[in-house]
Design a protein around this motif. Structure first.
Motif, PDB file in Angstrom:
ATOM      1  N   MET A 129       0.836  -1.208   0.000  1.00 40.84           N
ATOM      2  CA  MET A 129       0.000   0.000   0.000  1.00 40.84           C
ATOM      3  C   MET A 129       0.867   1.252   0.000  1.00 40.84           C
ATOM      4  O   MET A 129       0.741   2.121  -0.844  1.00 40.84           O
ATOM      5  CB  MET A 129      -0.913   0.034   1.233  1.00 40.84           C
ATOM      6  N   SER A 130       1.777   1.327   0.953  1.00 44.25           N
ATOM      7  CA  SER A 130       2.555   2.551   1.100  1.00 44.25           C
ATOM      8  C   SER A 130       3.508   2.752  -0.097  1.00 44.25           C
ATOM      9  O   SER A 130       3.745   3.888  -0.487  1.00 44.25           O
ATOM     10  CB  SER A 130       3.287   2.553   2.441  1.00 44.25           C
ATOM     11  N   LEU A 131       4.004   1.649  -0.675  1.00 49.16           N
ATOM     12  CA  LEU A 131       4.852   1.786  -1.870  1.00 49.16           C
ATOM     13  C   LEU A 131       4.080   2.469  -2.994  1.00 49.16           C
ATOM     14  O   LEU A 131       4.607   3.319  -3.701  1.00 49.16           O
ATOM     15  CB  LEU A 131       5.326   0.409  -2.345  1.00 49.16           C
ATOM     16  N   ASP A 132       2.791   2.061  -3.145  1.00 48.83           N
ATOM     17  CA  ASP A 132       1.950   2.679  -4.166  1.00 48.83           C
ATOM     18  C   ASP A 132       1.818   4.184  -3.940  1.00 48.83           C
ATOM     19  O   ASP A 132       1.891   4.975  -4.871  1.00 48.83           O
ATOM     20  CB  ASP A 132       0.551   2.046  -4.159  1.00 48.83           C
ATOM     21  N   GLU A 133       1.624   4.543  -2.671  1.00 53.80           N
ATOM     22  CA  GLU A 133       1.505   5.979  -2.350  1.00 53.80           C
ATOM     23  C   GLU A 133       2.815   6.699  -2.631  1.00 53.80           C
ATOM     24  O   GLU A 133       2.830   7.805  -3.174  1.00 53.80           O
ATOM     25  CB  GLU A 133       1.106   6.168  -0.875  1.00 53.80           C
ATOM     26  N   ASP A 134       3.921   6.058  -2.254  1.00 49.57           N
ATOM     27  CA  ASP A 134       5.239   6.669  -2.479  1.00 49.57           C
ATOM     28  C   ASP A 134       5.510   6.892  -3.960  1.00 49.57           C
ATOM     29  O   ASP A 134       6.210   7.830  -4.340  1.00 49.57           O
ATOM     30  CB  ASP A 134       6.349   5.778  -1.909  1.00 49.57           C
ATOM     31  N   LEU A 135       4.966   5.980  -4.803  1.00 48.51           N
ATOM     32  CA  LEU A 135       5.236   6.057  -6.236  1.00 48.51           C
ATOM     33  C   LEU A 135       4.576   7.289  -6.869  1.00 48.51           C
ATOM     34  O   LEU A 135       5.078   7.841  -7.847  1.00 48.51           O
ATOM     35  CB  LEU A 135       4.755   4.767  -6.929  1.00 48.51           C
ATOM     36  N   GLN A 136       3.438   7.696  -6.263  1.00 47.12           N
ATOM     37  CA  GLN A 136       2.781   8.931  -6.709  1.00 47.12           C
ATOM     38  C   GLN A 136       3.767  10.085  -6.536  1.00 47.12           C
ATOM     39  O   GLN A 136       4.228  10.345  -5.436  1.00 47.12           O
ATOM     40  CB  GLN A 136       1.549   9.247  -5.842  1.00 47.12           C
ATOM     41  N   GLY A 137       4.107  10.750  -7.613  1.00 47.09           N
ATOM     42  CA  GLY A 137       4.981  11.912  -7.488  1.00 47.09           C
ATOM     43  C   GLY A 137       6.466  11.586  -7.426  1.00 47.09           C
ATOM     44  O   GLY A 137       7.295  12.491  -7.306  1.00 47.09           O
ATOM     45  N   ALA A 138       6.814  10.303  -7.488  1.00 49.70           N
ATOM     46  CA  ALA A 138       8.235   9.931  -7.422  1.00 49.70           C
ATOM     47  C   ALA A 138       9.023  10.535  -8.589  1.00 49.70           C
ATOM     48  O   ALA A 138      10.158  10.992  -8.412  1.00 49.70           O
ATOM     49  CB  ALA A 138       8.389   8.410  -7.410  1.00 49.70           C
ATOM     50  N   VAL A 139       8.401  10.567  -9.772  1.00 48.41           N
ATOM     51  CA  VAL A 139       9.077  11.138 -10.942  1.00 48.41           C
ATOM     52  C   VAL A 139       9.295  12.640 -10.720  1.00 48.41           C
ATOM     53  O   VAL A 139      10.399  13.151 -10.907  1.00 48.41           O
ATOM     54  CB  VAL A 139       8.266  10.894 -12.239  1.00 48.41           C
ATOM     55  N   ALA A 140       8.233  13.330 -10.267  1.00 48.24           N
ATOM     56  CA  ALA A 140       8.324  14.774 -10.035  1.00 48.24           C
ATOM     57  C   ALA A 140       9.365  15.102  -8.967  1.00 48.24           C
ATOM     58  O   ALA A 140      10.034  16.137  -9.026  1.00 48.24           O
ATOM     59  CB  ALA A 140       6.958  15.317  -9.642  1.00 48.24           C
ATOM     60  N   ARG A 141       9.513  14.222  -7.985  1.00 50.15           N
ATOM     61  CA  ARG A 141      10.502  14.467  -6.922  1.00 50.15           C
ATOM     62  C   ARG A 141      11.919  14.084  -7.342  1.00 50.15           C
ATOM     63  O   ARG A 141      12.862  14.191  -6.565  1.00 50.15           O
ATOM     64  CB  ARG A 141      10.117  13.679  -5.653  1.00 50.15           C
ATOM     65  N   GLY A 142      12.059  13.598  -8.589  1.00 48.39           N
ATOM     66  CA  GLY A 142      13.394  13.264  -9.098  1.00 48.39           C
ATOM     67  C   GLY A 142      13.946  11.961  -8.553  1.00 48.39           C
ATOM     68  O   GLY A 142      15.158  11.754  -8.522  1.00 48.39           O
ATOM     69  N   GLU A 143      13.053  11.057  -8.117  1.00 53.55           N
ATOM     70  CA  GLU A 143      13.528   9.805  -7.518  1.00 53.55           C
ATOM     71  C   GLU A 143      13.768   8.696  -8.545  1.00 53.55           C
ATOM     72  O   GLU A 143      14.406   7.701  -8.244  1.00 53.55           O
ATOM     73  CB  GLU A 143      12.526   9.323  -6.455  1.00 53.55           C
ATOM     74  N   LEU A 144      13.213   8.882  -9.751  1.00 49.52           N
ATOM     75  CA  LEU A 144      13.419   7.878 -10.795  1.00 49.52           C
ATOM     76  C   LEU A 144      14.738   8.154 -11.507  1.00 49.52           C
ATOM     77  O   LEU A 144      15.098   9.322 -11.702  1.00 49.52           O
ATOM     78  CB  LEU A 144      12.275   7.921 -11.808  1.00 49.52           C
ATOM     79  N   ALA A 181      14.988   1.127 -15.559  1.00 48.22           N
ATOM     80  CA  ALA A 181      14.482   2.038 -14.532  1.00 48.22           C
ATOM     81  C   ALA A 181      14.940   1.620 -13.133  1.00 48.22           C
ATOM     82  O   ALA A 181      14.946   0.435 -12.795  1.00 48.22           O
ATOM     83  CB  ALA A 181      12.957   2.079 -14.592  1.00 48.22           C
ATOM     84  N   ARG A 182      15.318   2.603 -12.342  1.00 48.52           N
ATOM     85  CA  ARG A 182      15.626   2.400 -10.927  1.00 48.52           C
ATOM     86  C   ARG A 182      14.911   3.494 -10.138  1.00 48.52           C
ATOM     87  O   ARG A 182      14.788   4.613 -10.612  1.00 48.52           O
ATOM     88  CB  ARG A 182      17.132   2.510 -10.662  1.00 48.52           C
ATOM     89  N   TRP A 183      14.464   3.132  -8.947  1.00 52.15           N
ATOM     90  CA  TRP A 183      13.769   4.099  -8.092  1.00 52.15           C
ATOM     91  C   TRP A 183      14.591   4.296  -6.828  1.00 52.15           C
ATOM     92  O   TRP A 183      14.770   3.363  -6.052  1.00 52.15           O
ATOM     93  CB  TRP A 183      12.374   3.567  -7.752  1.00 52.15           C
ATOM     94  N   GLU A 184      15.104   5.515  -6.686  1.00 52.12           N
ATOM     95  CA  GLU A 184      15.860   5.848  -5.470  1.00 52.12           C
ATOM     96  C   GLU A 184      14.865   6.214  -4.389  1.00 52.12           C
ATOM     97  O   GLU A 184      14.536   7.380  -4.174  1.00 52.12           O
ATOM     98  CB  GLU A 184      16.824   7.016  -5.746  1.00 52.12           C
ATOM     99  N   HIS A 185      14.389   5.194  -3.703  1.00 59.51           N
ATOM    100  CA  HIS A 185      13.370   5.399  -2.682  1.00 59.51           C
ATOM    101  C   HIS A 185      13.997   6.086  -1.469  1.00 59.51           C
ATOM    102  O   HIS A 185      15.087   5.709  -1.042  1.00 59.51           O
ATOM    103  CB  HIS A 185      12.751   4.054  -2.286  1.00 59.51           C
ATOM    104  N   PRO A 186      13.314   7.091  -0.911  1.00 56.12           N
ATOM    105  CA  PRO A 186      13.918   7.874   0.180  1.00 56.12           C
ATOM    106  C   PRO A 186      14.315   7.030   1.402  1.00 56.12           C
ATOM    107  O   PRO A 186      15.292   7.364   2.063  1.00 56.12           O
ATOM    108  CB  PRO A 186      12.840   8.901   0.550  1.00 56.12           C
ATOM    109  N   THR A 187      13.594   5.956   1.689  1.00 54.21           N
ATOM    110  CA  THR A 187      13.977   5.155   2.866  1.00 54.21           C
ATOM    111  C   THR A 187      14.386   3.724   2.518  1.00 54.21           C
ATOM    112  O   THR A 187      15.160   3.110   3.234  1.00 54.21           O
ATOM    113  CB  THR A 187      12.822   5.086   3.889  1.00 54.21           C
ATOM    114  N   ARG A 188      13.887   3.188   1.395  1.00 52.16           N
ATOM    115  CA  ARG A 188      14.169   1.778   1.098  1.00 52.16           C
ATOM    116  C   ARG A 188      15.390   1.557   0.222  1.00 52.16           C
ATOM    117  O   ARG A 188      15.750   0.418  -0.073  1.00 52.16           O
ATOM    118  CB  ARG A 188      12.955   1.129   0.416  1.00 52.16           C
TER     119      ARG A 188
END
Ligand code: C2E
Ligand code: MG
Ligand code: MG
Ligand code: MG
Length: 249
Positions: free
Chosen positions: A1-16, A38-45
């Protein structure tokens, strides 16, 4: 669930971010192409691989945003290398979900122009399993893409249980043999792969071997007649700056 929420806006935040994995020409051993992954630099994971978010993104619609980001990043990189006199081809993975978007084609054509990316340096990869879900729609979309002059690659070939005759309805220019076949040790299955590669090459389609992890596998796929190889034996996927230093850009 929370990963899905984190993914919202991940591109805009420059995490991709895009990593790139080299492909070598098996005739010259030179790097001739890279695949953007593609790689996702997740803020905590930490750095997350595509299996952690691409399927979710296809389900919740974020794949359009992520796909656009990957396409733009790949074209920007490719155009940059081209500007340095290095004609490195760039392959970008595209989900069938993106193809259903009526704006996809126009967006891509605009992107190529904006970044002055020669279309022949771009290849679009679509997995075999996604291609065969709706052959008529996909054939139309791919035909339009082919008209732009970009290459079209069938990814993970051999895992989608499609027949070559059905795939022939599609205007593809490249086929990537899935790593399971490249890493297989069964003589009978290997003989079949070799025959398949020969048939495909006879149709003027480039064959790339994926997941080459050892020198033995590299030699084998070269003997099969594969033109290019990609895999950990050559290089793992690395950052853009890693590729820059590898190719002297
Ligand atoms: P793929 O397009 O088949 O990409 C190759 C995958 O195999 C990559 O995994 C790569 O790291 C891995 N690989 C490469 N060489 C070797 C090897 O020698 N041994 C092994 N065991 N693995 C190797 P990655 O980066 O985790 O990507 C997985 C899949 O996620 C990709 O498979 C692709 O289908 C999808 N994907 C990645 N980026 C994107 C994207 O931007 N958009 C879409 N729609 N899908 C993407
Ligand atoms: Mg791929
Ligand atoms: Mg693949
Ligand atoms: Mg794959």
């Amino acid at each position: 669930m929370s990963l899905d929420e984190d993914l919202q806006g991940a591109v805009a935040r420059g995490e991709l971010t895009a990593y790139y994995q080299p492909q070598i020409d098996l005739g010259t051993d030179r790097i001739v192409a890279v695949e953007a992954l593609a790689r996702w630099e997740h803020p905590t994971r930490g750095l997350l691989p595509p299996r952690d978010f691409i399927t979710r993104a296809e389900e919740n619609g974020l794949i359009h945003e992520i796909g656009d980001f990957m396409m733009e990043t790949g074209c920007e990189s490719g155009a940059g290398w081209h500007g340095h006199g290095l004609d490195l081809e760039v392959a970008v993975n595209v989900s069938a979900v993106q193809l259903t978007d009526p704006a996809f084609l126009g967006g891509l054509s605009e992107l190529l122009e904006t970044h002055a990316m020669p279309p022949e340096l771009l290849t679009i990869e679509i997995t075999e399993s996604q291609l065969i879900e709706d052959i008529p729609m996909v054939a139309t979309r791919l035909g339009e893409l082919a008209d732009l002059g970009v290459g079209i690659s069938i990814d993970d070939f051999g895992t989608g249980h499609s027949s070559l005759s059905r795939l022939q309805e599609l205007p593809f220019t490249e086929l990537k043999i899935d790593q399971h076949f490249v890493q297989d040790d069964d003589e009978t299955r290997l003989a079949l792969v070799a025959i398949m590669v020969g048939l495909i090459r006879d149709r003027g389609v480039r064959v790339v071997a994926e997941g080459v992890e050892t020198l033995d596998q590299l030699r084998r796929v070269r003997d099969f007649g594969c033109e290019r190889a990609q895999g950990f034996y050559v290089s793992r996927p690395i950052s853009k700056s890693g590729i820059d230093s590898l190719i002297g850009a």
